[in-house]
Design a protein around this motif. Structure first.
Motif, PDB file in Angstrom:
ATOM      1  N   ARG A 130       0.779  -1.012   0.006  1.00 26.49           N
ATOM      2  CA  ARG A 130      -0.019   0.154  -0.133  1.00 26.49           C
ATOM      3  C   ARG A 130       0.830   1.339  -0.001  1.00 26.49           C
ATOM      4  NH1 ARG A 130      -3.573   1.307   5.049  1.00 26.49           N
ATOM      5  NH2 ARG A 130      -4.481   3.526   4.324  1.00 26.49           N
ATOM      6  N   ALA A 131       1.910   1.242   0.727  1.00 27.09           N
ATOM      7  CA  ALA A 131       2.637   2.574   0.811  1.00 27.09           C
ATOM      8  C   ALA A 131       3.496   2.493  -0.603  1.00 27.09           C
ATOM      9  CB  ALA A 131       3.894   2.046   2.063  1.00 27.09           C
ATOM     10  N   THR A 132       3.815   1.256  -1.052  1.00 25.09           N
ATOM     11  CA  THR A 132       4.730   1.519  -2.489  1.00 25.09           C
ATOM     12  C   THR A 132       3.817   2.282  -3.328  1.00 25.09           C
ATOM     13  OG1 THR A 132       6.235  -0.377  -1.796  1.00 25.09           O
ATOM     14  CG2 THR A 132       6.055   0.127  -3.937  1.00 25.09           C
ATOM     15  N   GLU A 133       2.582   1.810  -3.450  1.00 19.05           N
ATOM     16  CA  GLU A 133       1.422   2.379  -4.315  1.00 19.05           C
ATOM     17  C   GLU A 133       1.383   3.814  -4.335  1.00 19.05           C
ATOM     18  OE1 GLU A 133      -1.865  -0.121  -3.668  1.00 19.05           O
ATOM     19  OE2 GLU A 133      -1.325  -1.872  -4.861  1.00 19.05           O
ATOM     20  N   ILE A 291       9.027  -3.833  -8.023  1.00 19.37           N
ATOM     21  CA  ILE A 291       8.974  -4.245  -6.622  1.00 19.37           C
ATOM     22  C   ILE A 291       7.466  -5.005  -6.448  1.00 19.37           C
ATOM     23  CG2 ILE A 291       9.125  -4.065  -4.473  1.00 19.37           C
ATOM     24  CD1 ILE A 291      11.355  -2.267  -4.852  1.00 19.37           C
ATOM     25  N   LEU A 292       6.589  -4.150  -6.848  1.00 19.62           N
ATOM     26  CA  LEU A 292       5.257  -4.826  -6.779  1.00 19.62           C
ATOM     27  C   LEU A 292       4.908  -6.106  -7.344  1.00 19.62           C
ATOM     28  CD1 LEU A 292       3.032  -1.442  -6.638  1.00 19.62           C
ATOM     29  CD2 LEU A 292       3.627  -3.016  -4.915  1.00 19.62           C
ATOM     30  N   GLU A 293       5.561  -6.035  -8.766  1.00 21.84           N
ATOM     31  CA  GLU A 293       5.352  -7.130  -9.731  1.00 21.84           C
ATOM     32  C   GLU A 293       5.728  -8.414  -9.168  1.00 21.84           C
ATOM     33  OE1 GLU A 293       6.456  -5.772 -13.444  1.00 21.84           O
ATOM     34  OE2 GLU A 293       5.138  -4.590 -13.746  1.00 21.84           O
ATOM     35  N   PRO A 298      15.708  -9.114  -8.438  1.00 13.29           N
ATOM     36  CA  PRO A 298      16.827  -8.068  -8.122  1.00 13.29           C
ATOM     37  C   PRO A 298      16.623  -6.975  -8.856  1.00 13.29           C
ATOM     38  CG  PRO A 298      17.511  -9.904  -9.372  1.00 13.29           C
ATOM     39  CD  PRO A 298      16.347 -10.298  -8.957  1.00 13.29           C
ATOM     40  N   LEU A 299      17.175  -5.702  -8.414  1.00 13.21           N
ATOM     41  CA  LEU A 299      17.071  -4.491  -9.191  1.00 13.21           C
ATOM     42  C   LEU A 299      18.421  -4.165  -9.846  1.00 13.21           C
ATOM     43  CD1 LEU A 299      14.856  -2.440  -6.902  1.00 13.21           C
ATOM     44  CD2 LEU A 299      14.235  -3.639  -8.769  1.00 13.21           C
ATOM     45  N   ALA A 300      18.520  -4.380 -10.976  1.00 14.77           N
ATOM     46  CA  ALA A 300      20.075  -4.392 -11.558  1.00 14.77           C
ATOM     47  C   ALA A 300      20.597  -2.993 -11.389  1.00 14.77           C
ATOM     48  CB  ALA A 300      19.837  -4.816 -13.123  1.00 14.77           C
TER      49      ALA A 300
END
Length: 407
Positions: A130-133, A291-293, A298-300
């Motif tokens: 929720r916070a990320t959205e 990240i939500l998906e 990992p985030l390249a």
């Protein structure tokens, strides 16, 4: 703009009308002023109803004490007119700006709902998705503003509205700056923003750009997911020192459910140097959507070799000093250790009326014995320790400025 770090939204909840406010009941820009919503350094915010349309609006009235300064009024109009060019569903719209009699005003869209500050006070911390959205919605709104050349400069939960339908609206561009604005109508060294959420360059009175908003959004996301302000302190000096030099604990310390990738994103937003943060709100929003998906993906483009996010000093590069803020000492003051190649110095920042009292001991640069310090000066951007033999100045690392970064 006022050098006071408070803003129009740093105010108590809406007040009951007492009938003593001379603006109540007046008609400004066709709107009858109904009640006061809040007050800050720049002015007073009112709820008003348009007499012909029957629609509610918000009127922000410039503080009368500021109207005598020609540069302040010019900046008020110029920046409000620039903000009026923003057209995004995630930004509270400015409807009009003008002068009526002795009052300078901005008329804005009225948004029902509650701020994210209200939400976090009730819920303590938000579920990370929720916070990320919410953060994605804010980043999208900022991306639109940045592309128009506008920098908000006061992103914080109090300036993010959540409507009954769950829509996110960024409000109060009252501290906004246009990157093309003339420096001739600005006051050098002014500190604008809210201490807990402002970027190091803002706290230091240095030039800001889109990456300053990204820092503040990172602080906001940390707060929403943990309920903890990452840069807290008992006084303004302690808060600023932490913004300048201190790496907060990983948000996962306060919320074990947070994905590591989200913690990495927040850490990157909070980099002290602008060039090490996300370079655009669009890039930040893209990683948050990823990240939500898939929270485990990992985030390249996140630097895995970046300094640890554990609490403690941020390793300096390019000649930066290493600074570590410690806990309170026996006298209740905060301590800061200033280390260089040849030794260190201990700085005691006292509370209350003695907030600028500093004691320094140890060796100075080149190993000279410092002895008693004859004078100490505190500024928003630096500490200068001086005795008869040597001067040691601890300042933010200078960066090559790029006013268009992230735009």
């Amino acid at each position: 703009m006022s050098s006071d770090t408070s803003t129009d939204t740093d105010a108590a909840p809406p007040e009951e009308d007492t009938g003593e406010d001379p603006i109540l009941g007046k008609v400004i820009d066709g709107c009858k002023v109904v009640r006061k919503l809040g007050q800050g350094g720049m002015g007073v915010v009112y709820l008003a109803e348009h007499e012909s349309l029957g629609q509610e609006f918000v009127l922000k009235i410039l503080n009368p004490s500021l109207t005598g300064a020609e540069d302040t009024v010019e900046r008020f109009f110029r920046e409000a007119q620039a903000c009026a060019q923003l057209n995004h569903p995630g930004i509270v719209a400015i409807q009009n700006v003008g002068q009526e009699g002795e009052y300078y005003y901005i008329r804005m869209e009225y948004v029902e709902g509650e701020t994210l500050e209200d939400v976090i006070r009730k819920e303590k911390q938000l579920e990370w998705r929720r916070a990320t959205e919410y953060a994605i919605d804010v980043a999208d709104a900022l991306s639109h503003a940045h592309q128009k050349g506008m920098i908000h400069r006061d992103i914080k939960p109090e300036n993010i509205m959540l409507t009954p339908k769950g829509e996110v609206k960024v409000m109060d561009f009252g501290l906004a700056k246009h990157v093309h604005s003339s420096a001739k109508v600005s006051v050098t060294g002014q500190i604008v923003g809210t201490p807990f959420f402002m970027s190091p360059e803002q706290a230091g009175g240095k030039p800001t750009d889109a990456r300053s908003d990204i820092y503040s959004l990172g602080v906001t996301l940390y707060y929403l997911t943990t309920g903890v302000k990452p840069f807290n302190g008992k006084n303004l000096q302690e808060i600023f020192l932490k913004h300048f030099f201190y790496a907060p604990e990983s948000p996962k310390v306060y919320n074990e459910s947070l994905p590591e990738a989200l913690c990495e994103v927040i850490k990157r937003c909070l980099k002290k140097k602008k060039k090490e943060r996300y370079q655009s709100a669009k890039a930040l929003a893209a990683d948050l959507r990823g990240i939500l998906e898939d929270p485990s993906r990992p985030l390249a483009d996140i630097e895995r070799s970046a300094p640890s996010s554990a609490a403690g000093p941020v390793p300096g590069d390019d000649g930066d000093k290493t600074i570590a803020t410690g806990g309170a000492d026996d006298d209740g003051g905060a301590t800061v250790k200033v280390a260089d190649d040849d030794g260190g110095a201990t700085v005691k920042v006292a509370d209350g009326d003695d907030a600028q009292t500093v004691a320094v001991a140890g060796k100075g640069r080149r190993g000279r014995d410092r002895g008693e310090v004859k004078s100490v000066s505190f500024t928003s951007a630096s500490m200068v320790f001086q005795d008869d033999d040597a001067t040691l100045q601890v300042d933010q690392a200078e960066e090559e400025e790029d006013a268009h970064a992230g735009l």
